[in-house]
Design a protein around this motif. Structure first.
Motif, PDB file in Angstrom:
ATOM      1  N   PRO B   2       0.527  -1.556  -0.230  1.00  0.00           N
ATOM      2  CA  PRO B   2      -0.041  -0.181  -0.198  1.00  0.00           C
ATOM      3  C   PRO B   2       1.272   1.356   0.446  1.00  0.00           C
ATOM      4  O   PRO B   2       1.858   0.798   0.392  1.00  0.00           O
ATOM      5  CB  PRO B   2      -1.010  -0.074   1.443  1.00  0.00           C
ATOM      6  CG  PRO B   2      -0.744  -1.049   1.773  1.00  0.00           C
ATOM      7  CD  PRO B   2       0.375  -2.119   1.380  1.00  0.00           C
ATOM      8  N   TYR B   3       0.189   2.247  -0.685  1.00  0.00           N
ATOM      9  CA  TYR B   3       0.581   3.302  -0.575  1.00  0.00           C
ATOM     10  C   TYR B   3      -0.273   4.530   0.411  1.00  0.00           C
ATOM     11  O   TYR B   3      -1.500   4.069   0.452  1.00  0.00           O
ATOM     12  CB  TYR B   3       1.114   4.356  -1.921  1.00  0.00           C
ATOM     13  CG  TYR B   3       1.521   5.644  -1.685  1.00  0.00           C
ATOM     14  CD1 TYR B   3       2.461   6.333  -1.225  1.00  0.00           C
ATOM     15  CD2 TYR B   3       0.708   6.830  -2.223  1.00  0.00           C
ATOM     16  CE1 TYR B   3       3.453   7.162  -1.310  1.00  0.00           C
ATOM     17  CE2 TYR B   3       1.056   7.950  -2.384  1.00  0.00           C
ATOM     18  CZ  TYR B   3       2.375   8.108  -1.583  1.00  0.00           C
ATOM     19  OH  TYR B   3       2.245   9.870  -1.576  1.00  0.00           O
ATOM     20  N   VAL B   4       0.019   4.696   1.410  1.00  0.00           N
ATOM     21  CA  VAL B   4      -1.080   5.784   1.744  1.00  0.00           C
ATOM     22  C   VAL B   4      -0.560   7.403   2.089  1.00  0.00           C
ATOM     23  O   VAL B   4       0.231   7.962   2.414  1.00  0.00           O
ATOM     24  CB  VAL B   4      -1.492   5.760   2.544  1.00  0.00           C
ATOM     25  CG1 VAL B   4      -2.507   6.465   3.645  1.00  0.00           C
ATOM     26  CG2 VAL B   4      -1.922   4.044   3.440  1.00  0.00           C
ATOM     27  N   ASN B   5      -1.175   8.213   1.561  1.00  0.00           N
ATOM     28  CA  ASN B   5      -1.011   9.550   1.513  1.00  0.00           C
ATOM     29  C   ASN B   5      -2.430  10.337   2.187  1.00  0.00           C
ATOM     30  O   ASN B   5      -3.423  10.678   2.018  1.00  0.00           O
ATOM     31  CB  ASN B   5      -1.206  10.256  -0.160  1.00  0.00           C
ATOM     32  CG  ASN B   5      -0.532  11.527  -0.110  1.00  0.00           C
ATOM     33  OD1 ASN B   5      -1.104  12.456  -0.602  1.00  0.00           O
ATOM     34  ND2 ASN B   5       0.273  12.594   0.721  1.00  0.00           N
ATOM     35  N   ILE B   6      -1.610  11.183   3.194  1.00  0.00           N
ATOM     36  CA  ILE B   6      -2.488  11.541   4.179  1.00  0.00           C
ATOM     37  C   ILE B   6      -2.456  13.804   4.256  1.00  0.00           C
ATOM     38  O   ILE B   6      -0.868  13.336   4.732  1.00  0.00           O
ATOM     39  CB  ILE B   6      -1.737  11.269   6.209  1.00  0.00           C
ATOM     40  CG1 ILE B   6      -2.343  10.176   5.720  1.00  0.00           C
ATOM     41  CG2 ILE B   6      -3.025  12.119   6.589  1.00  0.00           C
ATOM     42  CD1 ILE B   6      -2.009   9.889   7.439  1.00  0.00           C
ATOM     43  N   ILE B  22       1.798   6.748  11.193  1.00  0.00           N
ATOM     44  CA  ILE B  22       2.275   6.584  10.471  1.00  0.00           C
ATOM     45  C   ILE B  22       2.240   4.889  10.868  1.00  0.00           C
ATOM     46  O   ILE B  22       1.595   3.877  10.301  1.00  0.00           O
ATOM     47  CB  ILE B  22       3.830   7.091  10.413  1.00  0.00           C
ATOM     48  CG1 ILE B  22       3.953   8.000   9.070  1.00  0.00           C
ATOM     49  CG2 ILE B  22       4.466   5.466   9.526  1.00  0.00           C
ATOM     50  CD1 ILE B  22       4.992   8.485   9.302  1.00  0.00           C
ATOM     51  N   VAL B  25      -1.428   3.299  10.726  1.00  0.00           N
ATOM     52  CA  VAL B  25      -2.282   3.231   9.142  1.00  0.00           C
ATOM     53  C   VAL B  25      -2.112   2.134   8.952  1.00  0.00           C
ATOM     54  O   VAL B  25      -1.839   1.445   7.800  1.00  0.00           O
ATOM     55  CB  VAL B  25      -1.972   4.806   8.317  1.00  0.00           C
ATOM     56  CG1 VAL B  25      -0.562   4.645   7.497  1.00  0.00           C
ATOM     57  CG2 VAL B  25      -3.333   4.504   7.312  1.00  0.00           C
ATOM     58  N   THR B  26      -0.497   2.129   9.062  1.00  0.00           N
ATOM     59  CA  THR B  26       0.470   0.962   8.695  1.00  0.00           C
ATOM     60  C   THR B  26      -0.290  -0.404   9.739  1.00  0.00           C
ATOM     61  O   THR B  26      -0.639  -1.446   9.106  1.00  0.00           O
ATOM     62  CB  THR B  26       1.809   0.760   8.858  1.00  0.00           C
ATOM     63  OG1 THR B  26       2.215   2.312   8.762  1.00  0.00           O
ATOM     64  CG2 THR B  26       2.469  -0.082   8.698  1.00  0.00           C
ATOM     65  N   THR B  40       4.657  -0.935   3.304  1.00  0.00           N
ATOM     66  CA  THR B  40       3.447   0.450   3.394  1.00  0.00           C
ATOM     67  C   THR B  40       4.385   1.163   3.036  1.00  0.00           C
ATOM     68  O   THR B  40       4.889   1.649   4.606  1.00  0.00           O
ATOM     69  CB  THR B  40       3.167  -0.273   4.253  1.00  0.00           C
ATOM     70  OG1 THR B  40       1.734  -2.043   4.251  1.00  0.00           O
ATOM     71  CG2 THR B  40       1.666   0.632   4.406  1.00  0.00           C
ATOM     72  N   HIS B  41       4.134   2.268   2.591  1.00  0.00           N
ATOM     73  CA  HIS B  41       4.304   3.342   2.225  1.00  0.00           C
ATOM     74  C   HIS B  41       3.645   4.920   2.888  1.00  0.00           C
ATOM     75  O   HIS B  41       2.601   4.899   2.174  1.00  0.00           O
ATOM     76  CB  HIS B  41       5.404   3.833   1.166  1.00  0.00           C
ATOM     77  CG  HIS B  41       6.858   2.802   0.875  1.00  0.00           C
ATOM     78  ND1 HIS B  41       7.176   3.820   0.534  1.00  0.00           N
ATOM     79  CD2 HIS B  41       6.633   2.127   0.278  1.00  0.00           C
ATOM     80  CE1 HIS B  41       8.710   2.717   0.890  1.00  0.00           C
ATOM     81  NE2 HIS B  41       7.763   1.560   0.359  1.00  0.00           N
ATOM     82  N   VAL B  42       3.684   5.138   3.935  1.00  0.00           N
ATOM     83  CA  VAL B  42       2.825   6.739   3.949  1.00  0.00           C
ATOM     84  C   VAL B  42       3.213   7.903   4.032  1.00  0.00           C
ATOM     85  O   VAL B  42       4.293   8.269   4.481  1.00  0.00           O
ATOM     86  CB  VAL B  42       2.026   6.691   5.596  1.00  0.00           C
ATOM     87  CG1 VAL B  42       0.802   7.362   6.003  1.00  0.00           C
ATOM     88  CG2 VAL B  42       1.543   5.157   5.912  1.00  0.00           C
ATOM     89  N   VAL B  43       2.900   8.717   2.842  1.00  0.00           N
ATOM     90  CA  VAL B  43       3.491  10.355   3.240  1.00  0.00           C
ATOM     91  C   VAL B  43       2.308  11.329   4.117  1.00  0.00           C
ATOM     92  O   VAL B  43       1.165  10.878   3.398  1.00  0.00           O
ATOM     93  CB  VAL B  43       3.438  10.591   1.562  1.00  0.00           C
ATOM     94  CG1 VAL B  43       4.248  12.037   1.115  1.00  0.00           C
ATOM     95  CG2 VAL B  43       4.728   9.831   1.072  1.00  0.00           C
ATOM     96  N   ILE B  44       2.788  11.735   4.732  1.00  0.00           N
ATOM     97  CA  ILE B  44       2.214  13.125   5.088  1.00  0.00           C
ATOM     98  C   ILE B  44       2.076  14.393   4.810  1.00  0.00           C
ATOM     99  O   ILE B  44       3.736  14.665   4.750  1.00  0.00           O
ATOM    100  CB  ILE B  44       2.073  13.200   6.550  1.00  0.00           C
ATOM    101  CG1 ILE B  44       2.101  11.777   7.212  1.00  0.00           C
ATOM    102  CG2 ILE B  44       1.138  13.801   7.578  1.00  0.00           C
ATOM    103  CD1 ILE B  44       2.515  11.889   8.662  1.00  0.00           C
TER     104      ILE B  44
END
Lengths: 67, 67, 67, 67, 67, 67
Positions: B2-6, B22, B25-26, B40-44
């Protein structure tokens, strides 16, 4: 429920111009698709000239007329 | 994978709060979809109040209760 | 005012799992940053395995253990 | 008409490296899909280490080898 | 050089409405920021009701007035 | 840790071309920025011709040479 993201180069966009873009795009979505303005989010990203590419060049180079 | 952008408004989100978002959500993606946290990558993104629009106003105006 | 975009591979995510992701991430933003759930938007994108790359391979190839 | 968005951690990417990424990705799209470079836009986002998460940790923590 | 991404729920947006959104937002950017329409790209994403969340619910649930 | 999103019009991009784009952009990031390919994610979005705007027209209209 719309979400709109506007990306422009960072070159002195004023607070008034941002407000005008946000009002204009929200109004457009209300008028064309009857979207609820209270649920319409708009995010403006300003991008440095070195970080935007066009025609294979950064905008910085592009504007200088390189090569 | 997954890739999540907040995207949130930029108003003093602390390093600890970012770490908590982070981790949370992970964990959610692992729990609900059995996703591998290592992939799993998250970018805020923190967005200036003048650059976020809601209800046809910038958040700056919105908070002032304009008009 | 948060906006969250979750991208996962398209492989049978159920309606219940989507509802769980949306509830979970909205709850996380309320808990960590005191964001208003009524203004929190979440968009889930499901991406075909041929359209997601990892390690220089499409996920389709990656899963086959290519090369 | 392609639009490409490249997100990397913010850690001293030089103007020359950005130009190389933009030239390279534009060339790739021309070569593989015969896209017109004059209509190919590339935007590079540099993301602070505290704002990127991997494996449930911020990259700042991840690099420190936490826990 | 603007790039605009409009995300709306997928519920029968017509070809004419899409054309109107694209013309309207391009015109807005020309008027407010003097951007060149020939370099202005707009991408409209239509999102399934199960994939959009608001108030912690999918739009499907939200519309049913759940709970 | 890069994340790359490539948006192109949906007009018969083959599985082989997608694999070539993913390999090429991952290789570029390894070469220019020494990024780890195992942590490089690429997502390709194919956009319908009615949903992409250029010069204030949908690509469908633009290709017909309208007006």
């Amino acid at each position: 429920m719309p979400y709109v993201n506007i990306k422009v180069t960072r070159e002195g966009v004023t607070r008034e111009q941002k407000a005008e873009l946000i009002a204009g795009v929200t109004d457009l979505l209300t008028r064309v698709l009857q979207k609820n303005p209270a649920l319409t989010h708009v995010v403006i990203d300003e991008v440095d000239l070195d970080n935007w590419g066009l025609g294979g060049l950064t905008v910085t180079e592009f504007r200088r007329g390189k090569p």
